[in-house]
Design an enzyme around this catalytic site. Structure first.
Site, short mmCIF file in Angstrom:
data_model
loop_
_atom_site.label_atom_id
_atom_site.label_comp_id
_atom_site.label_asym_id
_atom_site.label_seq_id
_atom_site.Cartn_x
_atom_site.Cartn_y
_atom_site.Cartn_z
CD GLU A 100 -3.09 -1.03 2.14
OE1 GLU A 100 -2.87 -0.43 3.20
OE2 GLU A 100 -4.18 -1.59 1.92
CD GLU A 123 -4.00 -5.90 2.68
OE1 GLU A 123 -4.79 -5.10 3.21
OE2 GLU A 123 -2.76 -5.79 2.75
P1 P53 Z 1 -6.98 -2.55 9.52
C1 P53 Z 1 -6.07 1.92 5.45
C2 P53 Z 1 -6.95 1.78 4.41
C3 P53 Z 1 -7.02 0.58 3.73
C4 P53 Z 1 -6.21 -0.48 4.10
O1 P53 Z 1 -6.76 -2.62 7.94
C5 P53 Z 1 -5.31 -0.33 5.12
C6 P53 Z 1 -5.23 0.88 5.80
C7 P53 Z 1 -4.29 1.06 6.92
O2 P53 Z 1 -4.63 0.27 7.98
O3 P53 Z 1 -4.43 -1.28 5.48
C8 P53 Z 1 -4.44 -2.57 4.94
O4 P53 Z 1 -6.14 -3.61 10.11
C9 P53 Z 1 -3.10 -3.15 5.30
C10 P53 Z 1 -3.17 -4.22 6.35
C11 P53 Z 1 -4.35 -3.95 7.27
C12 P53 Z 1 -5.60 -4.06 6.46
O5 P53 Z 1 -5.60 -3.17 5.36
O6 P53 Z 1 -6.55 -1.19 9.88
O7 P53 Z 1 -2.33 -3.58 4.21
O8 P53 Z 1 -1.93 -4.28 7.00
O9 P53 Z 1 -4.39 -4.75 8.37
C13 P53 Z 1 -6.86 -3.82 7.25
O10 P53 Z 1 -8.43 -2.80 9.74
#
Ligand code: P53
Length: 470
Positions: free
Chosen positions: A175, A368
């Site tokens: 990201e 993801e």
């Molecule tokens: P969490 C922001 C927006 C979209 C994805 O996020 C993001 C973030 C920053 O957190 O992060 C990604 O755990 C990231 C993972 C993360 C996952 O999305 O904040 O690549 O490390 O855990 C979910 O709910």
């Protein structure tokens, strides 16, 4: 049959969010190790080193470091064809600036990848996922320093050489576009080890920092292909479409400008050069971004092989003449948001895949996707996560349309956090994404026992039917 034969069904995690063992095997302290637990509306605190009396959820996380055999076996039972994780930079180069790697760290990932292959699971590996060595922040100011290029490339080449016969799919920076958000401390710190100082022009710093990362990423791609020409090395961006709030022409400009703040990263990594809109911004603002001779040729030669994206939500942009980007974010009345305010929009995934496919003509992998939920097991000890099942079914339905009706090339699908883990943005354990429940709460209490949720059996069926049985 919509999903191609050999489609990579799996799931994704990051080392710091599940491994724990923060001091095991010679590991150094990472940026994730100095972040406390937060919550909805309560940002994680970034402390100056590890301080007594604070809760640092990543130190133990779910102790995958010592439970990985059991966990990989569970994911194999789920039917995973691939598993995305990252290599903690601090296990390989504990401080980041050493010249020789830490053998014990390298051995851990050898064992982990062997364990995956035992079950026919393909590793999909991120090199830098929000866990750079903290020493590099203290000593060099993070990616502000050009010196990090060589350190990262050394780390990448060490991994490529060591795992060249075990890993085929790689990503350089997770990201990389999150740091566009310069106004909160989290993104610049986790992406790049950057803490903005009073009075500096954050955007000028950001563009310099990103330039260093672009060059490092391109060099890794170039070196990686020399080590194994079969490597597939991708960029990785958080892709959230921003729709114009209305059909007013200026709202269209707002949405365009908003998206360019993200496309700037993938334009460089996929096309191999800076887009005109960014060069113009530098010129208009009088920014000077330092580059070395050969950097532009490196960017051109180090284009990525595929586009990896995370997809969680969508946004809406309304024209706002007072904003730097001419856009202000407004809520979308047509979609619902999760407990953490993330707007759920399965059709946005189809839309995004189309936009990316048309812009870059590259194969893509969704590395993801998912929904964070508050969950408790029922009286039988199982979490009945029908909401998660509905979320995934709706998103897979849209992936199918993108493949069948729009002709996009999709290599795989890795939902986020197949086993409950520490949230990146909030540090909570109780923002759960998993098909597998882990008994641990935000205070760090619990037995760590792993229990399949209802969605475990649902996703198992989806994989078994290659996406036909939703
Ligand atoms: P969490 C922001 C927006 C979209 C994805 O996020 C993001 C973030 C920053 O957190 O992060 C990604 O755990 C990231 C993972 C993360 C996952 O999305 O904040 O690549 O490390 O855990 C979910 O709910």
């Amino acid at each position: 049959m919509s999903f191609p034969k050999g489609f990579l069904w799996g799931g994704a995690v990051a080392a710091h969010q599940l491994e724990g063992g923060w001091k095991e095997g010679g590991k150094g302290i990472s940026v994730a190790d100095v972040m406390t637990v937060g919550g909805p509306g309560k940002p994680r605190e970034i402390t100056d080193g590890v301080l007594p009396g604070k809760i640092y959820p990543n130190h133990e996380a779910i102790e995958f470091y010592s439970h990985y055999k059991e966990d990989i076996a569970l994911l194999a039972k789920l039917g995973f064809k691939c598993f995305r994780t990252s290599i903690a930079w601090t296990r390989i180069f504990p401080n980041g600036d050493e010249l020789e790697p830490n053998e014990e760290g390298l051995r851990f990932y050898d064992d982990l990848f062997d364990e995956m292959h035992k079950y026919g699971m393909e590793p999909v590996i991120t090199l830098s996922h929000f866990e750079m060595p903290y020493h590099l922040v203290k000593e060099y100011g993070g990616w502000r320093s050009r010196k990090l290029v060589d350190m990262f490339v050394r780390f990448a080449v060490t991994c490529f050489e060591r795992y060249k016969d075990k890993v085929k799919y790689w990503m350089t920076f997770n990201e990389i576009n999150n740091q566009r958000n310069v106004d909160d401390a989290f993104a610049p710190f986790t992406n790049s080890g950057v803490l903005y100082q009073e009075g500096e022009d954050r955007y000028e710093v950001l563009y310099q920092v990103a330039h260093h990362e672009f060059v490092a990423s391109a060099k890794a791609v170039i070196e990686g292909h020399k080590i194994n020409p079969d490597f597939q090395i991708g960029c990785m961006l958080a892709m959230s479409p921003s729709y114009p709030a209305t059909c007013k022409p200026l709202d269209q400009i707002a949405a365009l400008k908003e998206m360019d703040r993200t496309f700037y990263y993938s334009d460089v990594q996929c096309r191999g050069h800076y887009p005109q809109y960014m060069l113009k911004e530098w010129e208009n603002r009088g920014y000077h971004i330092e580059m070395e001779d050969g950097d532009l040729a490196t960017l051109e030669a180090g284009k990525v092989d595929y586009f990896a994206l995370s997809y969680y939500m969508s946004f809406v942009s309304e024209y706002d003449a007072t904003s730097r980007h001419l856009a202000k974010e407004v809520p979308n009345p047509y979609v619902k948001a999760s407990d953490w305010g993330w707007q759920i929009d399965p059709i946005g995934l189809r839309y995004m895949l189309n936009v990316l496919s048309e812009r870059y003509e590259l194969p893509m992998m969704i590395v993801e996707n998912g929904i964070g939920l508050h969950e408790t097991p029922d009286e039988t000890g199982v979490v009945q996560d029908d909401e998660r099942i509905r979320y995934f079914a709706a998103h897979i339905e849209q992936m199918k349309k993108a493949i069948e009706e729009d002709g996009v090339t999709l290599m795989g699908y890795c939902p986020w956090g197949p086993i409950d883990l520490v949230s990146a943005s909030t540090g909570e354990m109780e923002k759960r994404y998993g098909f597998i429940y882990v008994d641990k709460n935000n205070k760090g209490e619990g037995t760590l026992k792993r229990t399949p949720k209802k969605s475990f059996y649902w996703y198992q069926k989806v994989i078994r039917s290659n996406g036909e049985d939703l």
